[in-house]
Enzyme design. Structure first.
Site: not given
Ligand code: IMP
Ligand code: MG
Length: 173
Positions: A40-41, A96-97, A100, A128, A149-150, A156, A162
């Site tokens: 959803k992000g 993507e939002d 991470d 990040k 963590f944001v 969310d 959100r």
């Molecule tokens: P990945 O670890 O790169 O696979 O990240 C997956 C998803 O986790 C991101 O696209 C975000 O939607 C969520 N996410 C990662 N870090 C944060 C955060 O700090 N706050 C909220 N959602 C997060």
């Molecule tokens: Mg995401």
């Protein structure tokens, strides 16, 4: 009531979306581009980004979640809603939002590449880089943030926040 501290303002986010949209418009001029928002992000960033584009695009969404607990990505991605389009021969840009660990986008890139699209690239509002578990680089890199963590701007914490227009750090839950 949780205490929130603004990390990135709505003005900074808008500026970054404008800048990225200008580059995307230039790079994909004359090409068939499909933007795939990651739910959803990614909904808020995608909505901002498309308003600044000067080229025609198609828009689709994919919804996925990673197994495991909510703050640590396991890398095993489950598709909850797949895209509707046939992407064969299309240029795909995943929106993507935040990146991470990079595990979600690595999975999605491979998934789309296997469907014989013309190209698959990644655009994320925030990044990040210090948290990466796999070598994944955004083709259009957003605002680089520290390992915190944001929430807000689509992101969310337990499905809350959100809708916040600024990106915030939760100081107290
Ligand atoms: P990945 O670890 O790169 O696979 O990240 C997956 C998803 O986790 C991101 O696209 C975000 O939607 C969520 N996410 C990662 N870090 C944060 C955060 O700090 N706050 C909220 N959602 C997060
Ligand atoms: Mg995401």
């Amino acid at each position: 009531m949780s205490k929130l501290k603004v990390l990135i303002t709505r003005e900074q986010l808008a500026e970054k979306a404008k800048e990225m949209a200008a580059q995307i418009s230039k790079d994909y001029e004359g090409k068939e581009l499909l933007l795939v928002g990651v739910l959803k992000g990614g909904f808020m960033f995608l909505a901002d980004l498309v308003r600044y584009l000067t080229i025609d695009v198609n828009i689709d969404f994919i919804s996925c979640s990673s197994y495991g607990n909510s703050t640590v990505s396991s890398g095993v991605v489950r598709i909850l809603k797949d895209i509707d389009y046939d992407i064969t021969g299309k240029h795909v840009l995943i929106v993507e939002d935040l990146i991470d660990t990079g595990l979600t986008l690595t999975y999605l890139k491979d998934l789309f590449a296997a469907k014989c699209c013309a190209s698959v690239k990644v655009c994320a509002a925030m990044d990040k880089p210090s948290r990466r578990k796999v070598a994944l680089e955004a083709d259009y890199q957003g605002i680089v943030i520290p390992d915190q963590f944001v929430v807000g701007y689509g992101l969310d914490y337990a499905e809350k926040y959100r809708n916040l227009p600024d990106v915030c750090v939760v100081e107290e839950i």
